[in-house]
Write a protein that holds these residues in place. Structure first.
Motif, PDB file in Angstrom:
ATOM      1  N   PHE A   1      -8.045   1.914   6.058  1.00 60.23           N
ATOM      2  CA  PHE A   1      -8.082   3.341   6.113  1.00 60.23           C
ATOM      3  C   PHE A   1      -7.406   4.160   4.954  1.00 60.23           C
ATOM      4  N   LEU A   2      -6.203   3.590   5.133  1.00 59.68           N
ATOM      5  CA  LEU A   2      -5.166   4.159   3.976  1.00 59.68           C
ATOM      6  C   LEU A   2      -5.541   4.077   2.775  1.00 59.68           C
ATOM      7  N   LEU A   3      -6.204   2.810   2.096  1.00 60.24           N
ATOM      8  CA  LEU A   3      -6.750   2.752   0.970  1.00 60.24           C
ATOM      9  C   LEU A   3      -7.739   3.592   0.493  1.00 60.24           C
ATOM     10  N   GLN A   4      -8.685   3.481   1.796  1.00 63.86           N
ATOM     11  CA  GLN A   4     -10.133   4.298   1.412  1.00 63.86           C
ATOM     12  C   GLN A   4      -9.795   5.756   1.133  1.00 63.86           C
TER      13      GLN A   4
ATOM     14  N   GLN B   1     -15.666   4.254  -0.004  1.00 63.22           N
ATOM     15  CA  GLN B   1     -16.812   4.265   0.947  1.00 63.22           C
ATOM     16  C   GLN B   1     -16.798   2.735   1.655  1.00 63.22           C
ATOM     17  N   THR B   2     -17.260   2.634   2.501  1.00 67.30           N
ATOM     18  CA  THR B   2     -17.634   1.114   3.213  1.00 67.30           C
ATOM     19  C   THR B   2     -19.099   1.084   3.053  1.00 67.30           C
TER      20      THR B   2
ATOM     21  N   GLU C   1      -8.160  -4.564  -4.490  1.00 66.89           N
ATOM     22  CA  GLU C   1      -8.080  -3.413  -4.752  1.00 66.89           C
ATOM     23  C   GLU C   1      -6.808  -2.992  -5.206  1.00 66.89           C
ATOM     24  N   MET C   2      -5.729  -3.447  -4.637  1.00 65.23           N
ATOM     25  CA  MET C   2      -4.294  -3.089  -5.166  1.00 65.23           C
ATOM     26  C   MET C   2      -4.050  -3.696  -6.353  1.00 65.23           C
TER      27      MET C   2
ATOM     28  N   ALA D   1       1.087  -1.184  -0.012  1.00 69.67           N
ATOM     29  CA  ALA D   1      -0.112  -0.090   0.265  1.00 69.67           C
ATOM     30  C   ALA D   1       0.755   1.272   0.108  1.00 69.67           C
ATOM     31  N   LEU D   2       2.036   1.185   0.602  1.00 69.73           N
ATOM     32  CA  LEU D   2       2.790   2.145   0.463  1.00 69.73           C
ATOM     33  C   LEU D   2       3.909   2.282  -0.692  1.00 69.73           C
TER      34      LEU D   2
END
Length: 252
Positions: free
Chosen positions: A101-104, A110-111, A173-174, A53-54
């Motif tokens: 939360f980082l990806l959102q 949204q969730t 998602e990634m 994610a980073l």
């Protein structure tokens, strides 16, 4: 992050328009092997997903992605890999939530209500299991103690399953972000959940009736539907200006 800033971030996250590529209910079907890997090796998967994610740049790492008061105070700049390993093993739940939360926040995701129900059920079940354990310890009843242990085991099973589905959701998602579902530059029709973008302009409110192809509001029939037309004169029926009345028409 201060409590006020955290609350502001939570409220901002409620206005996100994008959705996850796969919801929690469909992650097992979408990537079953990775879901099993996340179930049996949760901390290792959490480590890999946070690093991914980073963008594999550990110089950007902050403990719990900056969402907790301890973030930035654990010596992350000196040894980010060790700090991340400590986070995923000692605070596994927080590590999964921080990556989420980082990806959102990065992709304005949204969730959904379904995901909120699953996560809320997991937390409620943990609270009920904890209350049963405390009551069983106070009362000293063997039957109540056995019931609390069964409930605790069921709560742990739900917790591990939901975390595994979450991490699979993050991985998918990634994969979409990194173009593993197709070249990022190819112009194609996006899926339904991607049709609403956070940066898409909102159309202006319409206060007039829509116009038809004939330039008039709907509800008025076009001329070709049998209605009588006004007897307009044909072109050239009137004499040109200045040519009438002819000379000598009026008596002197």
């Amino acid at each position: 992050m201060s409590s006020q800033a955290y609350m502001d971030k939570v409220q901002l996250r409620q206005s996100y328009r994008n959705l996850w590529h796969t919801n929690l209910m469909s992650t097992i079907q979408a990537d079953f092997p990775y879901c099993c890997l996340s179930l049996w090796c949760g901390p290792c998967v959490s480590y890999m997903l946070r690093k991914r994610a980073l963008y594999n740049d550990m110089s950007r790492y902050v403990c719990c992605a900056g969402y907790l008061p301890c973030s930035g105070k654990c010596g992350e700049s000196r040894c980010p890999e060790f700090c991340l390993a400590t986070e995923v093993f000692l605070c596994f739940g927080n590590s999964v939530a921080s990556t989420r939360f980082l990806l959102q926040d990065e992709f304005n995701i949204q969730t959904t209500q379904c995901d909120n129900c699953i996560i809320g059920f997991m937390f409620c079940l943990q609270q009920v299991a904890c209350i049963f354990s405390i009551v069983a310890a106070i009362v000293g009843s063997e039957e109540l103690s056995e019931a609390s242990q069964i409930l605790s085991c069921f709560s742990d099973l739900v917790y591990c399953t939901v975390c595994a589905c979450m991490q699979t959701q993050h991985k998918i998602e990634m994969d979409k972000r990194d173009g593993k579902f197709g070249p990022p530059g190819v112009m194609a029709v996006p899926p339904v959940q991607q049709m609403s973008r956070i940066d898409q302009p909102i159309p202006a409110p319409v206060g007039y009736s829509p116009q038809s192809a004939y330039g008039q509001p709907y509800g008025y029939p076009p001329p070709a539907q049998g209605y009588p037309q006004a007897p307009y004169p044909a072109p050239g029926a009137y004499p040109p200006p200045g040519s009438y009345p002819p000379p000598g028409y009026y008596p002197k």
